[in-house]
Design a protein around this motif. Sequence first.
Motif, short mmCIF file in Angstrom:
data_model
loop_
_atom_site.label_atom_id
_atom_site.label_comp_id
_atom_site.label_asym_id
_atom_site.label_seq_id
_atom_site.Cartn_x
_atom_site.Cartn_y
_atom_site.Cartn_z
N ARG A 90 0.76 -1.44 0.05
CA ARG A 90 0.53 -0.10 0.12
C ARG A 90 0.99 0.92 0.38
N THR A 91 0.91 2.59 -1.19
CA THR A 91 1.23 3.91 -0.65
C THR A 91 1.39 4.50 0.34
N LEU A 92 -0.40 4.76 1.55
CA LEU A 92 -0.18 5.54 1.70
C LEU A 92 0.47 4.99 2.99
N VAL A 93 1.06 6.17 3.22
CA VAL A 93 2.04 6.55 4.68
C VAL A 93 1.71 7.74 5.92
N GLN A 94 1.45 6.75 7.09
CA GLN A 94 0.70 7.37 8.17
C GLN A 94 1.44 8.08 8.97
N ILE A 95 2.20 9.34 9.48
CA ILE A 95 2.71 9.42 10.39
C ILE A 95 2.22 10.64 12.08
N VAL A 102 0.98 10.62 3.99
CA VAL A 102 1.47 11.03 3.08
C VAL A 102 1.66 9.57 1.45
N SER A 103 1.33 10.01 0.81
CA SER A 103 1.75 8.79 -0.31
C SER A 103 2.37 8.41 -1.28
N HIS A 104 2.92 7.64 -0.94
CA HIS A 104 4.68 7.22 -2.18
C HIS A 104 4.07 6.87 -3.16
N PRO A 105 4.66 7.14 -4.42
CA PRO A 105 4.68 6.41 -5.71
C PRO A 105 4.85 4.84 -5.34
N PHE A 106 5.70 4.43 -4.91
CA PHE A 106 6.04 2.73 -4.05
C PHE A 106 5.80 2.38 -2.92
N PRO A 107 4.36 1.02 -2.92
CA PRO A 107 4.94 0.63 -1.85
C PRO A 107 5.93 -0.21 -0.35
N PRO A 108 6.18 -0.23 0.50
CA PRO A 108 7.02 -1.33 1.02
C PRO A 108 6.36 -2.72 0.58
N LEU A 109 7.97 -3.38 0.67
CA LEU A 109 7.78 -4.51 0.26
C LEU A 109 7.53 -5.63 0.92
N LEU A 110 7.09 -6.81 0.80
CA LEU A 110 8.00 -8.18 1.92
C LEU A 110 8.56 -9.00 0.85
N PHE A 111 9.92 -9.08 1.01
CA PHE A 111 10.48 -10.23 0.20
C PHE A 111 11.39 -11.32 0.40
N LYS A 112 10.57 -12.42 1.25
CA LYS A 112 12.16 -13.66 1.37
C LYS A 112 12.10 -13.73 2.84
N ARG A 113 11.06 -12.82 3.13
CA ARG A 113 10.85 -12.67 4.63
C ARG A 113 11.16 -11.68 5.29
N LEU A 115 11.30 -7.33 5.18
CA LEU A 115 10.96 -5.57 5.01
C LEU A 115 11.40 -4.76 4.16
N PHE A 116 10.89 -4.62 3.26
CA PHE A 116 12.20 -3.43 2.20
C PHE A 116 11.58 -1.81 1.92
N LEU A 117 11.55 -0.56 2.31
CA LEU A 117 10.93 0.71 1.60
C LEU A 117 12.17 1.12 0.30
N PRO A 118 10.51 1.25 -0.31
CA PRO A 118 11.16 2.05 -1.40
C PRO A 118 12.19 3.31 -1.26
N ILE A 119 12.83 3.35 -1.91
CA ILE A 119 14.14 4.68 -2.08
C ILE A 119 13.15 6.07 -1.54
N GLU A 120 12.27 6.49 -1.75
CA GLU A 120 11.26 7.93 -1.76
C GLU A 120 11.95 7.28 -0.26
N PHE A 121 10.89 6.67 0.38
CA PHE A 121 11.19 6.82 1.90
C PHE A 121 12.26 7.70 2.25
N PHE A 122 13.43 7.29 1.94
CA PHE A 122 14.95 7.59 2.45
C PHE A 122 14.98 9.32 1.94
N THR A 123 14.50 9.48 0.11
CA THR A 123 14.53 10.76 -0.48
C THR A 123 13.47 11.46 0.11
N GLN A 124 12.71 11.03 0.19
CA GLN A 124 11.17 12.24 0.85
C GLN A 124 11.07 12.47 2.73
N LEU A 125 11.16 11.45 2.95
CA LEU A 125 10.15 11.14 3.72
C LEU A 125 11.30 11.74 5.14
N ILE A 126 12.48 10.64 4.60
CA ILE A 126 13.64 10.66 6.28
C ILE A 126 14.01 12.24 6.55
#
Length: 180
Positions: A90-95, A102-113, A115-126
Motif C-alpha cells: 500500500r502506498t499510504l504512509v501515516q505519520i 503521505v502517499s508514495h509512488p511505491f509501497p513497502p514490500l515483503l521479500f523473502k520474509r 521488509l523493504f522500503l522504497p528509496i523515496e522513503f529515504f529521499t522524501q520522508l527521512i
Amino acid sequence: MVIRVIQLLVALLLFAGDLYFAQAQSINIVDESGKLIVRTEALLAREATYLPVGSVRSVFDANLTQKYIPLTKNLTLVLREKKIRLRINRTLVQIEPGGLNVSHPFPPLLFKRKLFLPIEFFTQLIPKIYGFDVSYNATLRRMQVIEKSSPFTDSEADQFTAIIDLGHGGQDIGCYHDAV
C-alpha cells in the motif's frame, strides 16, 4: 466462471513473478564527503529501488523500533518519537503525532520474509524527520546523506548575487569598472 479463475491465476502469477524476478543488488550509502557509511543490499522490483528497513537503523537512527504484524501486513516504525505506519503493498504512509498522511509512488514490500522500503522513503520522508538531505543516484547506486548543518549544503550565506551588464551590444562596450 472458468475465465474468471484463469484471470485470477494469471494475475497471481504476474504478481508472484514480479517479486520472484526482483533483482538483488547493493547500494553504497555515503556521507557528505563521499565516505562510505554502509553498503546495504538493495532490491530492484516493480521498476523501483528498495532498501531493507535495517538501513534506517544503521544510517539514521540506532534507536529505531519496528513492529510488523503479518496478519494485517502493518508495519510501524518509531523514529524520533514519530510513529510511521505503513502497510505492505500500500502506498499510504501515516505519520503520528500530527495525523499527516503521505502517499508514495511505491509501497513497502515483503521479500523473502524481509521488509523493504522504497528509496523515496529515504529521499522524501527521512529529511522531514531528521536533519538530513538525502539524495540517490541510480546510475552510481549511491545514496548520499548530508546533514543540513553541513558545509556541503546550500545556505543563505553561500548564495551570491550575479550582476548582468545589459549595456553590451553593437558599438556600446557596456559598463566599465576598474578593479580596486
